[in-house]
Design an enzyme around this catalytic site. Sequence first.
Site, PDB file in Angstrom:
ATOM      1  N   HIS A 346      32.734  41.425 -20.411  1.00 31.07           N
ATOM      2  CA  HIS A 346      31.516  41.974 -21.013  1.00 31.07           C
ATOM      3  C   HIS A 346      30.507  40.894 -21.381  1.00 31.07           C
ATOM      4  O   HIS A 346      29.322  41.191 -21.581  1.00 31.07           O
ATOM      5  CB  HIS A 346      31.865  42.852 -22.229  1.00 31.07           C
ATOM      6  CG  HIS A 346      32.197  42.101 -23.475  1.00 31.07           C
ATOM      7  ND1 HIS A 346      33.475  41.976 -23.956  1.00 31.07           N
ATOM      8  CD2 HIS A 346      31.414  41.443 -24.354  1.00 31.07           C
ATOM      9  CE1 HIS A 346      33.468  41.279 -25.078  1.00 31.07           C
ATOM     10  NE2 HIS A 346      32.221  40.946 -25.345  1.00 31.07           N
ATOM     11  N   ASP A 400      38.813  44.073 -19.561  1.00 29.32           N
ATOM     12  CA  ASP A 400      37.782  43.153 -20.039  1.00 29.32           C
ATOM     13  C   ASP A 400      38.270  41.709 -19.908  1.00 29.32           C
ATOM     14  O   ASP A 400      38.662  41.072 -20.887  1.00 29.32           O
ATOM     15  CB  ASP A 400      37.419  43.482 -21.493  1.00 29.32           C
ATOM     16  CG  ASP A 400      36.185  42.744 -21.968  1.00 29.32           C
ATOM     17  OD1 ASP A 400      35.465  42.185 -21.115  1.00 29.32           O
ATOM     18  OD2 ASP A 400      35.945  42.726 -23.188  1.00 29.32           O
ATOM     19  N   GLY A 492      29.905  36.852 -31.267  1.00 31.17           N
ATOM     20  CA  GLY A 492      29.890  35.457 -30.864  1.00 31.17           C
ATOM     21  C   GLY A 492      31.264  34.915 -30.548  1.00 31.17           C
ATOM     22  O   GLY A 492      31.402  33.856 -29.948  1.00 31.17           O
ATOM     23  N   SER A 494      33.436  36.740 -28.740  1.00 32.60           N
ATOM     24  CA  SER A 494      33.840  37.391 -27.500  1.00 32.60           C
ATOM     25  C   SER A 494      34.254  36.386 -26.444  1.00 32.60           C
ATOM     26  O   SER A 494      33.611  35.353 -26.261  1.00 32.60           O
ATOM     27  CB  SER A 494      32.694  38.237 -26.949  1.00 32.60           C
ATOM     28  OG  SER A 494      32.600  39.458 -27.624  1.00 32.60           O
ATOM     29  N   GLY A 495      35.320  36.729 -25.720  1.00 34.34           N
ATOM     30  CA  GLY A 495      35.806  35.873 -24.645  1.00 34.34           C
ATOM     31  C   GLY A 495      36.738  34.779 -25.105  1.00 34.34           C
ATOM     32  O   GLY A 495      37.393  34.130 -24.284  1.00 34.34           O
TER      33      GLY A 495
END
Length: 548
Positions: A346, A400, A492, A494-495
Amino acid sequence: MEKSAEHIVVNDKVIMLKMDKGLDSEEHKHFGACGGNITAFNGTLISPNYPHYYPPNTNCVWRIMVPDPNFQFRIQFPTLKLEGVQPDCEKDWISVNGIRYCGEHDRTVVVPSASSTLTVKFHTDASVSSVGFRAEYSSFNPAGECQGMHTCGDGRCELMSNKCDGWVHCKDRSDELNCVCTSDQFRCQNNMCKPLIWVCDGVDDCEDMSDEANCDCAAGFFACHRNSCMPISALCDGNIDCPHGMDEADCEKIDVNCTTNTYKCADGKCIVKPNAECDKVQDCLDLSDELDCDCGNQLAIRRRIVNGNDAVIGEWPWQVSLHFATLGHTCGATLINNWWLLSASHCFQNAESYRYSDRQLWTVYIGMHSLTFTDSGIERRLIKRMIIHEQFDNITMDYDIALLELSAPVRYTSYIQPVCLPSPLHVFPANQRCYVTGWGLLQEGGRLPVILQKGEVRIINQTTCNNFMGNILTSRMLCAGYLTGEVDACEGDSGGPLVCEELSGKWFQAGIVSWGQGCGRYGHPGVYTRITKFREWIHRNIGIDGNT
């Protein structure tokens, strides 16, 4: 709130931004009028007064028909901002073929329709109004576009081999509906078919818990599959009596039949011991389970994430900061070897103003501790290749996960080290202590930190979390945090990685920061991509044998 710039979760449902295509002058447009009968292949609808606030006490009905009955409609909402809260939508709402939508959705909502007609209703009450909506509908010929393939409700084509295989490929789940389960499949209460080996494995694959129901057995017996119980004497007798091999787990036996839930040694023999890799115990006869274990090491530690703490320099040497264009830090990632990073799909979905899918607009910083660039030993790289999972769903956030190939390899130092990836059989039990790290907001609606933050979280039982989250989790997601709120990832992060330390001292990545509602809210822990479900996909895409 979803955890990256331009990504949020609204009322427990993830809605993603897409590029606004604008209005095609060749389309059929239906502006201003409140309802009506329309015959067209494609067109656009808007709420009264759009883009200004719509009036109160309004009821509009559009009945749309495609001129060719062999065609089907799909409709999407680049703008959808209405008063109300999903799923009740008791105030203002728009419905498509009887299904209501409301709230403020800043990202394109796509609604599939498997028919040649659309009935769109718009209702507002007497109180507060909002911007309204803009909808774009289009038609397609499923027979012409998907010859020999299955047509999803939104017109996407899927291979017939993907139909009724237990995995959801279509956003409307049509590829897994009205299936006849085969002899090696289990029929869920929702009539979906799942592989037998997933029954009673501790994971809610049916998404209604029916595959994990009635798995308890009387004294002297243990649950095997499909509610069948086996005598205790069958445990660790050298024979696999259950389809998923759980009767031979924790037995430290080798050369058993290989299944999707076994650890395969380099010589082709399988062991059923969970967490066998890199545990400093040689389980495979060829010792391959202890090869390639130069990972998961904290070499430079001295023993904010929401309610987290500043990390020590070198404490999380696999943590990576991804900077987009002029925005600075935007997402996190994890170093898995000297060429590749693991992150979330995403993070790379285009928004109205930004082309996040353009790899040339990203810069990678490895070995970073402070966003002020004052650390020594920071490695800067560009992205050579970006691999988004082909089944990523930007509505449910399923699959994801993304791989990023670096423009040049990095050199390992005390501050740059890869994390260990778990085998498909690796177990991260409920209540296990793990850590989430990143430069995300220190609190919901707050500010970004300068120093890398760390937060201790606990793995949460899948069933318990699903009950709190409204039964929207898939088997490729896991929850971590606290049901009371407290520590959590935020926008912030994410990932970035969720990592857990094993008894060997090695750190394994259990999850990727994916989504959640808000940050640190009661009853809404963070949701992560479950890495054990993607070991083969990762190895296949980076050119490593998925069995090792």
